[in-house]
Design an enzyme around this catalytic site. Structure first.
Site, PDB file in Angstrom:
ATOM      1  N   TYR A  38      15.162 -12.800 -39.947  1.00 37.92           N
ATOM      2  CA  TYR A  38      15.862 -12.048 -40.990  1.00 37.92           C
ATOM      3  C   TYR A  38      15.506 -10.581 -40.811  1.00 37.92           C
ATOM      4  O   TYR A  38      14.335 -10.209 -40.794  1.00 37.92           O
ATOM      5  CB  TYR A  38      15.432 -12.557 -42.360  1.00 37.92           C
ATOM      6  CG  TYR A  38      16.177 -11.926 -43.501  1.00 37.92           C
ATOM      7  CD1 TYR A  38      17.448 -12.369 -43.836  1.00 37.92           C
ATOM      8  CD2 TYR A  38      15.623 -10.903 -44.245  1.00 37.92           C
ATOM      9  CE1 TYR A  38      18.151 -11.809 -44.882  1.00 37.92           C
ATOM     10  CE2 TYR A  38      16.308 -10.331 -45.297  1.00 37.92           C
ATOM     11  CZ  TYR A  38      17.572 -10.784 -45.617  1.00 37.92           C
ATOM     12  OH  TYR A  38      18.265 -10.216 -46.652  1.00 37.92           O
ATOM     13  N   TYR A  88      26.462  -9.610 -41.301  1.00 34.20           N
ATOM     14  CA  TYR A  88      25.559  -9.941 -42.401  1.00 34.20           C
ATOM     15  C   TYR A  88      26.205 -11.047 -43.221  1.00 34.20           C
ATOM     16  O   TYR A  88      27.204 -10.826 -43.901  1.00 34.20           O
ATOM     17  CB  TYR A  88      25.304  -8.712 -43.276  1.00 34.20           C
ATOM     18  CG  TYR A  88      24.249  -8.959 -44.323  1.00 34.20           C
ATOM     19  CD1 TYR A  88      22.914  -8.843 -44.002  1.00 34.20           C
ATOM     20  CD2 TYR A  88      24.587  -9.321 -45.622  1.00 34.20           C
ATOM     21  CE1 TYR A  88      21.920  -9.073 -44.942  1.00 34.20           C
ATOM     22  CE2 TYR A  88      23.614  -9.564 -46.566  1.00 34.20           C
ATOM     23  CZ  TYR A  88      22.278  -9.432 -46.229  1.00 34.20           C
ATOM     24  OH  TYR A  88      21.306  -9.666 -47.156  1.00 34.20           O
TER      25      TYR A  88
END
Length: 141
Positions: A38, A88
């Site tokens: 992440y 994203y």
């Protein structure tokens, strides 16, 4: 607590969730072939690599600058570009790319060795963390 003594932003939940996930999978950090981390901010990748133990604390910048996580590097990381360079999908970007890599469906970006793929996610102020170890192979009994 004195701000100079604070670890705020310097230690993530990966320091706890990483060893726990590795223990559950029965593997060591040195067996991970691909990392899908992440990366909500550039430094998140650095501090997460450190907290998992891929490099020593404070050496993330040097580790990344060495080319270790680049395509063809010794520690392929965020092979699809991650959230900062690709797309994203609200924290699912690392998981999506991990599945693609584990299946061997990455095309030009496919990592040759992809037996164990580590996926990370975090929330809060980097303190809530999840770690997943994926493999295209059944766990040996």
């Amino acid at each position: 607590m004195n701000r100079r003594d604070s670890e705020f932003g310097l230690v993530t939940g990966a320091a706890q969730s990483g060893p726990a996930a590795l223990a559950m999978a029965g593997v060591g950090i040195d067996e991970i072939d691909v990392r899908e981390l992440y990366d909500c901010f550039t430094f998140t990748t650095l501090v997460t690599l450190e907290d998992y133990g891929f490099c020593a604390k404070g050496e993330g910048g040097e580790f990344v600058a060495s080319g270790a996580i680049a395509p063809g590097g010794s520690h392929p990381t965020n092979t699809g570009g991650g959230e900062l360079s690709s797309f994203y999908m609200w924290g699912m970007t690392p998981l999506s790319e991990a599945v693609i890599q584990a299946r061997g469906q990455g095309g030009d970006r496919q990592v040759p060795q992809h037996d164990l793929v580590m996926v990370s996610g975090n929330g809060g102020v980097l303190d809530f963390h999840s770690t997943l170890i994926l493999s295209p192979h059944p766990k040996a009994t």
